[in-house]
Write a protein that holds these residues in place. Structure first.
Motif, PDB file in Angstrom:
ATOM      1  N   VAL A  37       0.797  -1.085   0.047  1.00 49.79           N
ATOM      2  CA  VAL A  37      -0.072  -0.163   0.016  1.00 49.79           C
ATOM      3  C   VAL A  37       0.847   1.309   0.047  1.00 49.79           C
ATOM      4  O   VAL A  37       2.150   1.106   0.428  1.00 49.79           O
ATOM      5  CB  VAL A  37      -1.043   0.096   1.138  1.00 49.79           C
ATOM      6  CG1 VAL A  37      -2.052  -1.057   1.112  1.00 49.79           C
ATOM      7  CG2 VAL A  37       0.061   0.191   2.446  1.00 49.79           C
ATOM      8  N   GLU A  39       0.250   5.765  -0.999  1.00 46.15           N
ATOM      9  CA  GLU A  39      -0.831   6.609  -1.744  1.00 46.15           C
ATOM     10  C   GLU A  39      -0.043   6.647  -3.211  1.00 46.15           C
ATOM     11  O   GLU A  39       0.710   6.060  -3.701  1.00 46.15           O
ATOM     12  CB  GLU A  39      -0.059   8.197  -1.315  1.00 46.15           C
ATOM     13  CG  GLU A  39      -0.647   8.473   0.259  1.00 46.15           C
ATOM     14  CD  GLU A  39      -0.702   9.861   0.486  1.00 46.15           C
ATOM     15  OE1 GLU A  39      -1.823  10.517   0.575  1.00 46.15           O
ATOM     16  OE2 GLU A  39       0.308  10.561   0.598  1.00 46.15           O
ATOM     17  N   ASN A  40      -0.999   7.419  -4.070  1.00 49.69           N
ATOM     18  CA  ASN A  40      -0.687   7.399  -5.686  1.00 49.69           C
ATOM     19  C   ASN A  40       0.666   8.061  -5.579  1.00 49.69           C
ATOM     20  O   ASN A  40       0.795   9.226  -4.982  1.00 49.69           O
ATOM     21  CB  ASN A  40      -1.672   8.089  -6.383  1.00 49.69           C
ATOM     22  CG  ASN A  40      -2.873   7.113  -6.395  1.00 49.69           C
ATOM     23  OD1 ASN A  40      -3.170   5.944  -6.186  1.00 49.69           O
ATOM     24  ND2 ASN A  40      -4.276   7.986  -6.884  1.00 49.69           N
ATOM     25  N   GLU A 169      -4.706  -3.015  -7.794  1.00 50.18           N
ATOM     26  CA  GLU A 169      -6.202  -2.476  -7.557  1.00 50.18           C
ATOM     27  C   GLU A 169      -7.101  -3.394  -8.336  1.00 50.18           C
ATOM     28  O   GLU A 169      -8.047  -2.917  -9.042  1.00 50.18           O
ATOM     29  CB  GLU A 169      -5.994  -1.240  -8.412  1.00 50.18           C
ATOM     30  CG  GLU A 169      -5.017  -0.035  -7.698  1.00 50.18           C
ATOM     31  CD  GLU A 169      -5.647   0.466  -6.394  1.00 50.18           C
ATOM     32  OE1 GLU A 169      -7.049   0.298  -6.232  1.00 50.18           O
ATOM     33  OE2 GLU A 169      -4.939   1.547  -5.864  1.00 50.18           O
ATOM     34  N   SER A 172     -10.987  -1.866  -7.754  1.00 47.72           N
ATOM     35  CA  SER A 172     -11.256  -0.547  -7.839  1.00 47.72           C
ATOM     36  C   SER A 172     -12.476  -0.309  -8.694  1.00 47.72           C
ATOM     37  O   SER A 172     -13.168   0.517  -8.813  1.00 47.72           O
ATOM     38  CB  SER A 172      -9.935   0.036  -8.438  1.00 47.72           C
ATOM     39  OG  SER A 172      -9.892  -0.225  -9.801  1.00 47.72           O
ATOM     40  N   SER A 200      -3.812  -1.949  -3.097  1.00 52.72           N
ATOM     41  CA  SER A 200      -5.130  -1.585  -3.076  1.00 52.72           C
ATOM     42  C   SER A 200      -5.193  -0.585  -2.262  1.00 52.72           C
ATOM     43  O   SER A 200      -4.329  -0.215  -1.520  1.00 52.72           O
ATOM     44  CB  SER A 200      -6.035  -2.672  -2.587  1.00 52.72           C
ATOM     45  OG  SER A 200      -7.203  -2.347  -2.274  1.00 52.72           O
ATOM     46  N   HIS A 201      -6.131   0.246  -2.639  1.00 53.13           N
ATOM     47  CA  HIS A 201      -6.516   1.614  -1.766  1.00 53.13           C
ATOM     48  C   HIS A 201      -7.546   1.416  -0.775  1.00 53.13           C
ATOM     49  O   HIS A 201      -8.033   2.001   0.333  1.00 53.13           O
ATOM     50  CB  HIS A 201      -6.899   2.607  -2.618  1.00 53.13           C
ATOM     51  CG  HIS A 201      -5.980   3.360  -3.237  1.00 53.13           C
ATOM     52  ND1 HIS A 201      -4.841   3.859  -2.699  1.00 53.13           N
ATOM     53  CD2 HIS A 201      -5.684   3.798  -4.778  1.00 53.13           C
ATOM     54  CE1 HIS A 201      -4.076   4.209  -3.642  1.00 53.13           C
ATOM     55  NE2 HIS A 201      -4.591   4.486  -4.829  1.00 53.13           N
ATOM     56  N   LYS A 202      -8.056   0.105  -0.956  1.00 51.30           N
ATOM     57  CA  LYS A 202      -9.331  -0.360   0.048  1.00 51.30           C
ATOM     58  C   LYS A 202      -8.789  -0.893   1.199  1.00 51.30           C
ATOM     59  O   LYS A 202      -8.553  -2.058   1.274  1.00 51.30           O
ATOM     60  CB  LYS A 202     -10.308  -1.001  -0.654  1.00 51.30           C
ATOM     61  CG  LYS A 202     -11.042  -0.238  -2.017  1.00 51.30           C
ATOM     62  CD  LYS A 202     -12.161  -0.783  -2.506  1.00 51.30           C
ATOM     63  CE  LYS A 202     -12.727  -0.137  -3.764  1.00 51.30           C
ATOM     64  NZ  LYS A 202     -13.712  -1.056  -4.261  1.00 51.30           N
ATOM     65  N   MET A 241       1.054   5.490   5.757  1.00 56.73           N
ATOM     66  CA  MET A 241       0.850   5.717   4.447  1.00 56.73           C
ATOM     67  C   MET A 241       1.132   7.313   4.189  1.00 56.73           C
ATOM     68  O   MET A 241       1.690   7.879   3.391  1.00 56.73           O
ATOM     69  CB  MET A 241      -0.398   5.619   3.758  1.00 56.73           C
ATOM     70  CG  MET A 241      -0.440   4.007   3.051  1.00 56.73           C
ATOM     71  SD  MET A 241      -2.197   3.835   2.972  1.00 56.73           S
ATOM     72  CE  MET A 241      -2.512   4.876   1.499  1.00 56.73           C
ATOM     73  N   ASP A 439      -5.912   8.531  -3.933  1.00 57.03           N
ATOM     74  CA  ASP A 439      -5.210   7.927  -2.608  1.00 57.03           C
ATOM     75  C   ASP A 439      -6.004   8.892  -1.450  1.00 57.03           C
ATOM     76  O   ASP A 439      -7.061   9.799  -1.524  1.00 57.03           O
ATOM     77  CB  ASP A 439      -3.799   8.239  -2.496  1.00 57.03           C
ATOM     78  CG  ASP A 439      -3.501   9.513  -2.945  1.00 57.03           C
ATOM     79  OD1 ASP A 439      -4.034  10.627  -1.895  1.00 57.03           O
ATOM     80  OD2 ASP A 439      -2.850   9.763  -3.665  1.00 57.03           O
ATOM     81  N   VAL A 440      -5.766   8.222  -0.157  1.00 58.60           N
ATOM     82  CA  VAL A 440      -6.443   8.650   0.997  1.00 58.60           C
ATOM     83  C   VAL A 440      -6.254  10.377   1.289  1.00 58.60           C
ATOM     84  O   VAL A 440      -7.086  10.822   1.519  1.00 58.60           O
ATOM     85  CB  VAL A 440      -5.760   8.037   2.121  1.00 58.60           C
ATOM     86  CG1 VAL A 440      -6.531   8.679   3.421  1.00 58.60           C
ATOM     87  CG2 VAL A 440      -5.984   6.630   1.994  1.00 58.60           C
ATOM     88  N   LYS A 443      -8.456  12.015  -1.196  1.00 60.59           N
ATOM     89  CA  LYS A 443      -9.689  11.934  -1.095  1.00 60.59           C
ATOM     90  C   LYS A 443     -10.354  12.983  -0.033  1.00 60.59           C
ATOM     91  O   LYS A 443     -11.222  13.470   0.008  1.00 60.59           O
ATOM     92  CB  LYS A 443     -10.069  10.425  -0.163  1.00 60.59           C
ATOM     93  CG  LYS A 443     -10.354   9.363  -1.212  1.00 60.59           C
ATOM     94  CD  LYS A 443     -10.771   8.331  -0.479  1.00 60.59           C
ATOM     95  CE  LYS A 443     -10.892   6.941  -1.404  1.00 60.59           C
ATOM     96  NZ  LYS A 443     -11.014   5.856  -0.905  1.00 60.59           N
TER      97      LYS A 443
END
Lengths: 512, 425
Positions: A37, A39-40, A169, A172, A200-202, A241, A439-440, A443
């Protein structure tokens, strides 16, 4: 035997001007599910491209040990031969070929160049069984949903006898149900000895299935943890992250909810091509300063609803009434809808939201060139001033407003789409999956923008497949299922279970 | 030639291409000035237009080459005038074609439409003695209708442009043969004929030097200076970074010198040909529309991403329809210019015009997938081909070799584009 199936040591990869990976280390145990994991832009995809040979040996520094031996891959084929399979975020399937043809594409079951269709077919059936997909091998890819397409991709990887599967991902583009299926499959494969690396971002999914986790930030390994031993939870991952603590995933909003701005009554539409009803007597309203969520599975008709009220950009035989400030309106086309203060931020920013080969400036002003024109001429100076203001207020990270939007990160692209619609000065904003694939940190910024819009008295509709997002952001939630509104919940009574129940209830009703 | 030698040649060619790219795009200016904000501005200005500058450079090189090969004949005033006369009809088409290509589409019917329009003009003026003004008006309306026919099927019925205009190519060619009964018609009345054979009158009555032509050149220079000056002022008023003064002065000087050299050369012969006035008006109008107006912006947006443009409120069907109507109009103008030049309406007129126009747009930097290209670029692309044709004719190389060279130029130009783009990545 070595405990680790894969070790990547001190991997450094530079692109002109940027160090994408800086001494990254990752160790993956045999038979585990390892989450990656970050961030983008943290370097996850670059790392996996190094591993799978997309960036050949010599293009990076550091060593890859696979099953204890050092590997020098010079292409995807050579890593596949060793047993490493990678499934990219954007699926690489050919729409007009069948499932069987896709699975064995480039790896055909043939003798002297002539394809053995019987063998292909029986092998495909076998593989589909392994991934739990009940489809005819002859079915064309275009005729099955994204969730099933993802399974075909996995079957394709398995056909190459891999023992390390990398999934970038994978969920997604999937709804909750398909996502769950996929996660179950990964766990199932694990029991058959397949090791997986999942990007994954989830975070909830990662928490659910993975055994250990490696966190990247800015091209560096931050830490590797054992999920159980280190008692890892979402907060812990996020902290690591982003390098800071996000006290709350959803920022507080301080908006005054006023009178109803948009009201839609008894809205019905048909599919544009087939004789099929898509929406059934939909009733929705939204007030000024209010954020209304629409929850539901993919294919529930949420996007179709949004587009149909946005100047009839989707559907046939549209029936029903729409009121703006209590006055009946009927938009014949999109530009009328825009002029009356509607804005629709699409779920598919790359294909429907942005003109990727154009710069930020041209994208932002496109929907409302009236604002920067004098007579028939576009006043470019004024345009620059206005767009720079937008870029600043939304903190879009870019080299200049003349940067092409295809070169921006997902989060910044989304902000460009948002500022394009804010530029039309709308009263009602419909945001369709506004945080998909970002990414978080980004978001959080998007949520903040949504709050600012509500605080400025706009009516906001948020369509989202992430239940936590719908609950966290909305004042009121409509639940949609199979073209119907199956429930309306106030923020205070909304829980994930409650919403899920409403989503499923209709399904049962239909099938009975 | 053995393999190694061949590889080396390719390598050399490649390095030349990238070096030329470097010269215009990146390093040269960077080396001269170091990095600051203004340099970045200039750089982005240049690298955004590298293809166009590259083609201007190529055009100059080609002209010098032919001038050398023909012992100076190719730059004689008479020949410059001829180049304009020989290519005006293609350049007019190239402007319309560029706009079509910007949307990611194509129009194969323009040559046939041009022929049909010429035929109608011939029948009206020669067979039926209509006044030339009425005939021209009628011919232009026929062009508009032909364009509307194509546009209707493409924009509203959604049939691929390639198929619709391939159909149009056959339909209008057939109709041309039908109305002309397979035979040529000529000659046209002098008033009409003078579109492509006449020159603008010299109201100053210069002797051996066409004064009005020089005056027009000077007026345009003054206009350009005013435009450049006010443009800078406006930008400064908004507090933007502007290119350094020396650069504006340099580029303005270059343009003004080139312009006045051009008008002076023409003045030494018989001044501006009438057709060049039509051509310049077309160029100015369409350069303006594509760069400065809302509809121009919409065209680029549609070419970049049709669906996104539609969801942004661009009336995509209407714009697409109008683009083809406009193409019909320009095809009609081109057909009239060509008929006047031949002084006859012939069934074979306009053969392969569409391909020349398409090649001009591509050589000038347009992208086949849409959204990229400029009117000025298409004109330069057309001129590159025109100058090569003309130069080879002067060297008495026939139409056969001209075609071969044209094909290679098209290929090289697009290769140059791809090579510089890859480098930018």
């Amino acid at each position: 035997m070595n405990e680790y199936i894969l070790e990547m040591r001190n991997i450094t990869k530079e692109f002109p001007g940027v160090k994408a990976l800086d001494n990254v280390n990752i160790k993956v145990k045999k038979g585990e599910i390892h989450a990656l994991v970050g961030e983008n832009g943290a370097g996850k995809s670059t790392l996996m491209n190094v591993l799978s040979g997309v960036y050949p040996y010599g293009n990076y520094s550091g060593d890859i040990y696979y099953n204890g031996e050092i590997c020098k891959f010079n292409g995807i084929k050579s890593s596949e031969k060793k047993g490493i399979g990678i499934i990219h975020q954007e699926l690489a399937l050919i729409m007009y070929l069948s499932i069987a043809e896709n699975i064995f594409l480039g790896n055909e079951r043939s003798t002297r160049g002539i394809i053995d269709w019987d063998k292909t077919r029986s092998k495909t059936v076998e593989l589909l069984k392994r991934v739990g997909l009940n489809e005819n091998p002859g079915t064309l890819i275009k005729d099955i949903g994204v969730g099933k397409q993802q399974l075909v991709e996995i079957a394709k990887s398995l056909s190459k006898n891999i023992d390390l599967l990398i999934l970038d991902e994978p969920t997604s583009a999937l709804n909750e149900e398909d996502s769950q299926n996929l996660l179950n499959l990964i766990v199932e494969l694990k029991s058959h000895g397949v090791t997986s690396i999942i990007i994954s971002h989830k975070l909830n999914e990662i928490e659910q299935i993975s055994d250990s986790i490696t966190i990247l930030r800015d091209g560096k390994t931050i830490e590797s943890l054992d999920m159980v031993k280190d008692k890892v939870d979402e907060d812990r991952i996020i902290k690591s992250m982003v390098g800071r603590e996000l006290t709350d995933l959803f920022p507080k909003r301080n908006a005054k909810i006023g009178e109803t701005i948009l009201e839609v009554k008894n809205w019905n539409i048909d599919h544009p091509m087939y004789e099929r009803k898509i929406l059934n007597d939909i009733n929705i309203n939204v007030k000024s300063g209010e954020v209304v969520g629409i929850a539901g599975l993919m294919g529930a008709g949420r996007t179709e609803f949004a587009m149909s009220i946005f100047g009839k950009s989707y559907g046939k035989n549209i029936e029903g009434e729409m009121f703006l400030h209590g006055k009946k309106v009927d938009f014949k086309n999109i530009s009328q809808a825009i002029k009356h203060g509607l804005a629709y931020v699409t779920e598919d920013r790359k294909n429907l939201g942005l003109i990727l080969i154009n710069d930020i400036k041209r994208n932002v002003t496109l929907s409302n060139l009236d604002r920067v024109r004098q007579g028939i001429i576009i006043d470019e100076n004024k345009e620059i001033v206005e767009v720079e203001e937008q870029v600043k207020s939304l903190t879009i990270k870019c080299s200049s407003i003349l940067q092409k939007t295809k070169n921006l990160s997902g989060g910044n692209q989304q902000k460009v789409v948002l500022s394009k619609w804010m530029f039309t000065n709308p009263e009602v904003l419909i945001l369709d999956e506004p945080t998909r694939g970002i990414d978080v940190g980004a978001k959080y910024e998007i949520y903040t923008i949504i709050n600012q819009l509500a605080e400025a008295g706009k009516a906001v509709i948020v369509i989202s497949s992430e239940l936590s997002e719908v609950i966290g952001m909305s004042d009121r939630i409509y639940v949609m299922s199979e073209g119907n509104i199956t429930g309306e919940l106030d923020k205070s009574e909304a829980t994930q279970e409650e919403i899920m129940k409403l989503i499923v209830s209709e399904k049962v009703g239909v099938s009975s | 030639m053995d393999k190694l030698e061949y590889k080396n040649i390719i390598k050399k060619l490649k390095s030349i291409v990238t070096k030329v790219g470097d010269m215009f795009g990146e390093t040269m200016i960077g080396k001269f000035l170091g990095k600051n904000k203004q340099v970045l501005l200039i750089r982005s200005m240049i690298s955004n237009n590298i293809r166009q500058y590259g083609m201007i450079f190529a055009l100059i090189v080609i002209m010098i080459f032919f001038n050398y090969q023909t012992g100076g004949v190719s730059l004689y005033p008479l020949n410059i005038s001829n180049i304009l006369l020989q290519n005006a009809h293609i350049l007019i088409l190239a402007v319309g074609m560029l706009i079509v290509i910007l949307t990611g589409n194509i129009d194969l019917s323009v040559g046939s439409v041009a022929a049909f329009v010429g035929a109608i003009a011939g029948i009206m003026m020669i067979r039926n003695d209509y006044h030339w003004s009425i005939s021209v008006a009628a011919a232009l309306s026929i062009g508009l209708m032909a364009g509307a026919w194509n546009g209707f099927w493409i924009a509203y019925i959604k049939i691929p442009a390639f198929i619709v205009t391939l159909g149009g190519m056959l339909i209008f060619r057939g109709l041309t043969l039908v109305v002309l009964k397979g035979a040529s018609l000529g000659p046209f009345p002098d008033e009409f004929n003078s579109i492509s054979s006449g020159f603008i009158p010299d109201i100053f009555g210069g002797d051996g030097l066409h004064i009005l032509t020089i005056v027009i050149g000077i007026l345009f220079s003054l206009g350009y200076i005013y435009y450049a000056y006010t443009g800078r002022r406006k930008k400064q008023k908004y507090g933007f970074d502007v290119a350094p003064v020396w650069m504006t002065v340099f580029s303005s000087t270059f343009i003004i010198v080139a312009l006045n050299l051009f008008t002076f050369t023409l003045a030494r012969y018989r001044g501006f040909p009438n057709v060049s006035i039509i051509l310049f008006i077309v160029i100015i109008i369409y350069a303006f529309i594509t760069t400065k107006t809302v509809i121009g912006r919409h065209v680029y947006a549609m070419g970049g991403n049709y669906e996104a443009a539609k969801l942004s409120g661009v009336k995509t069907k209407k714009v697409m329809f109008l683009i083809y109507v406009n193409m019909g109009l320009l095809a009609a103008i081109s057909g009239l210019v060509y008929a006047a030049r031949l002084n006859a309406a012939v069934p074979k007129a306009g053969n392969l015009f569409e391909l020349d126009a398409i090649a001009a747009a591509y050589i000038g930097g347009a992208s086949a997938s849409g959204g990229v290209g400029t009117v000025i670029g298409a004109i330069i692309g057309g001129l590159v081909m025109g100058v090569i044709n003309n130069g080879m004719s002067l060297m008495s190389l026939g139409i056969d070799w001209q075609q071969v060279v044209k094909g290679l130029v098209l290929l090289l130009a697009v290769w140059f584009d791809i090579a510089t783009k890859n480098k930018a990545k």
